[in-house]
Design a protein around this motif. Structure first.
Motif, PDB file in Angstrom:
ATOM      1  N   ALA A 147      25.131  50.451  34.399  1.00 31.84           N
ATOM      2  CA  ALA A 147      24.092  49.921  35.281  1.00 31.84           C
ATOM      3  C   ALA A 147      24.399  50.256  36.738  1.00 31.84           C
ATOM      4  O   ALA A 147      23.495  50.582  37.516  1.00 31.84           O
ATOM      5  CB  ALA A 147      23.968  48.412  35.094  1.00 31.84           C
ATOM      6  N   VAL A 148      25.686  50.191  37.114  1.00 33.30           N
ATOM      7  CA  VAL A 148      26.078  50.537  38.488  1.00 33.30           C
ATOM      8  C   VAL A 148      25.804  52.014  38.756  1.00 33.30           C
ATOM      9  O   VAL A 148      25.268  52.378  39.805  1.00 33.30           O
ATOM     10  CB  VAL A 148      27.565  50.189  38.731  1.00 33.30           C
ATOM     11  CG1 VAL A 148      28.068  50.806  40.029  1.00 33.30           C
ATOM     12  CG2 VAL A 148      27.762  48.680  38.755  1.00 33.30           C
ATOM     13  N   CYS A 152      23.228  53.496  41.525  1.00 29.49           N
ATOM     14  CA  CYS A 152      23.652  54.469  42.549  1.00 29.49           C
ATOM     15  C   CYS A 152      22.748  55.701  42.533  1.00 29.49           C
ATOM     16  O   CYS A 152      22.343  56.202  43.584  1.00 29.49           O
ATOM     17  CB  CYS A 152      25.106  54.880  42.336  1.00 29.49           C
ATOM     18  SG  CYS A 152      26.275  53.579  42.738  1.00 29.49           S
ATOM     19  N   LEU A 153      22.437  56.190  41.338  1.00 30.46           N
ATOM     20  CA  LEU A 153      21.555  57.348  41.214  1.00 30.46           C
ATOM     21  C   LEU A 153      20.168  57.034  41.763  1.00 30.46           C
ATOM     22  O   LEU A 153      19.592  57.812  42.531  1.00 30.46           O
ATOM     23  CB  LEU A 153      21.462  57.773  39.738  1.00 30.46           C
ATOM     24  CG  LEU A 153      20.555  58.947  39.425  1.00 30.46           C
ATOM     25  CD1 LEU A 153      21.079  60.218  40.077  1.00 30.46           C
ATOM     26  CD2 LEU A 153      20.429  59.130  37.931  1.00 30.46           C
ATOM     27  N   SER A 156      20.274  56.815  45.522  1.00 28.13           N
ATOM     28  CA  SER A 156      20.430  58.144  46.151  1.00 28.13           C
ATOM     29  C   SER A 156      19.100  58.890  46.171  1.00 28.13           C
ATOM     30  O   SER A 156      18.790  59.589  47.135  1.00 28.13           O
ATOM     31  CB  SER A 156      21.503  58.961  45.435  1.00 28.13           C
ATOM     32  OG  SER A 156      21.055  59.364  44.165  1.00 28.13           O
ATOM     33  N   ILE A 157      18.288  58.711  45.138  1.00 28.43           N
ATOM     34  CA  ILE A 157      16.968  59.352  45.106  1.00 28.43           C
ATOM     35  C   ILE A 157      16.074  58.765  46.193  1.00 28.43           C
ATOM     36  O   ILE A 157      15.385  59.494  46.914  1.00 28.43           O
ATOM     37  CB  ILE A 157      16.323  59.201  43.710  1.00 28.43           C
ATOM     38  CG1 ILE A 157      17.093  60.032  42.688  1.00 28.43           C
ATOM     39  CG2 ILE A 157      14.860  59.612  43.737  1.00 28.43           C
ATOM     40  CD1 ILE A 157      16.714  59.760  41.249  1.00 28.43           C
ATOM     41  N   ILE A 158      16.098  57.445  46.341  1.00 26.01           N
ATOM     42  CA  ILE A 158      15.293  56.791  47.383  1.00 26.01           C
ATOM     43  C   ILE A 158      15.768  57.229  48.769  1.00 26.01           C
ATOM     44  O   ILE A 158      14.966  57.544  49.652  1.00 26.01           O
ATOM     45  CB  ILE A 158      15.360  55.255  47.240  1.00 26.01           C
ATOM     46  CG1 ILE A 158      14.628  54.822  45.976  1.00 26.01           C
ATOM     47  CG2 ILE A 158      14.767  54.562  48.465  1.00 26.01           C
ATOM     48  CD1 ILE A 158      14.780  53.361  45.643  1.00 26.01           C
ATOM     49  N   THR A 159      17.094  57.275  48.967  1.00 30.20           N
ATOM     50  CA  THR A 159      17.648  57.702  50.258  1.00 30.20           C
ATOM     51  C   THR A 159      17.236  59.126  50.589  1.00 30.20           C
ATOM     52  O   THR A 159      16.867  59.438  51.726  1.00 30.20           O
ATOM     53  CB  THR A 159      19.185  57.589  50.246  1.00 30.20           C
ATOM     54  OG1 THR A 159      19.538  56.253  49.893  1.00 30.20           O
ATOM     55  CG2 THR A 159      19.780  57.929  51.596  1.00 30.20           C
TER      56      THR A 159
END
Length: 199
Positions: A147-148, A152-153, A156-159
Motif C-alpha cells: 500500500a505504501v 508513493c507511485l 509521484s504521478i500527481i506531482t
C-alpha cells in the motif's frame, strides 16, 4: 536574402534530387519520420537545441473535432508501433556508439511504447465495473508495504502532473481535457493497434 533562405528551407524542396537527407540521417517512408530522424541523428552524434522564437517559424494544422483527433492519434500510434517492431527500435538500436544520453534514450523509448499502455488502461477501466456487476472483489488485499509503494507511485504521478502544469503554463482545465482524451485514445486507437497490429 534571409527571407529567401527561410522560404527555401520552409518549402522542404531544397533536398529534392540530392542525397543530403540520407547523408545526415533523414529517414523516409515512415508515418513518424520526425521521431526516427531525430533518433538516428542523435545516435550519430548530432546535438539538438530547443528554440521557441517569438514569431512562429512554422504553423501547422490541428484537428478540429473528435473524429479528426482520433484519426491523428491512430496515425501517431501506428508510427510508434512501426518503430517498435523496426530495426531502429530505441530498445535495441544505437547502443554501440554511446552518443545517445540515457534520458534521450528513455524519451525515445517513451514515444514508442505509449500505444501499449492501452492494455492496462482498458483493464483499469473495466475491472471495477466487472466487480460491481458480479459482486466479487477480484483484486487481492494489499499488505501495508504494498500500500505504501502504491501510494508513493500515485503521489509521484500527481506531482509530475502538477510540475507539467507549472512548467508549461497549461491550465488545470486543459490538463483534465488532455487526460480525458488520453483515456479515449487509449481505449480506442491505441488499443486497436496494440491488439491488431499483425492482423
Amino acid at each position: 536574402m534571409k527571407q529567401f533562405m527561410l522560404s527555401v528551407v520552409g518549402s522542404c524542396g531544397y533536398e529534392e534530387k540530392t542525397a543530403w537527407g540520407k547523408e545526415i540521417g533523414w529517414i523516409y517512408g515512415s508515418v513518424t519520420e520526425d521521431i526516427l530522424t531525430g533518433f538516428k541523428m542523435h545516435c550519430t552524434g548530432w546535438r539538438s537545441i530547443y528554440r521557441m522564437p517569438v514569431r512562429p517559424a512554422f504553423k501547422g494544422l490541428a484537428p478540429i473535432n473528435l473524429s479528426d483527433r482520433l484519426h491523428q492519434v491512430l496515425r501517431w500510434a501506428l508510427g510508434s508501433v512501426e518503430i517498435f517492431f523496426s530495426r531502429h527500435c530505441p530498445l535495441r538500436y544505437g547502443w554501440s556508439g554511446g552518443r545517445l544520453k540515457l534520458l534521450q534514450r528513455l524519451a525515445y523509448i517513451n514515444t514508442i511504447v505509449y500505444p501499449f499502455t492501452s492494455l492496462p488502461l482498458v483493464a483499469y477501466c473495466t475491472l471495477p465495473a466487472i466487480c460491481l456487476l458480479t459482486g466479487k472483489f477480484i483484486i487481492p488485499m494489499l499488505s501495508n508495504l504494498a500500500a505504501v509503494w502504491f501510494l508513493c507511485l500515485f503521489l509521484s504521478i500527481i506531482t509530475t502532473s502538477v510540475l507539467e502544469i507549472r512548467w508549461s503554463g497549461v491550465s488545470i482545465e486543459e490538463l483534465w481535457r488532455n487526460k480525458q482524451f488520453w483515456v479515449i485514445g487509449g481505449g480506442s486507437a491505441h488499443l486497436f493497434l496494440s491488439c491488431f497490429k499483425d492482423s
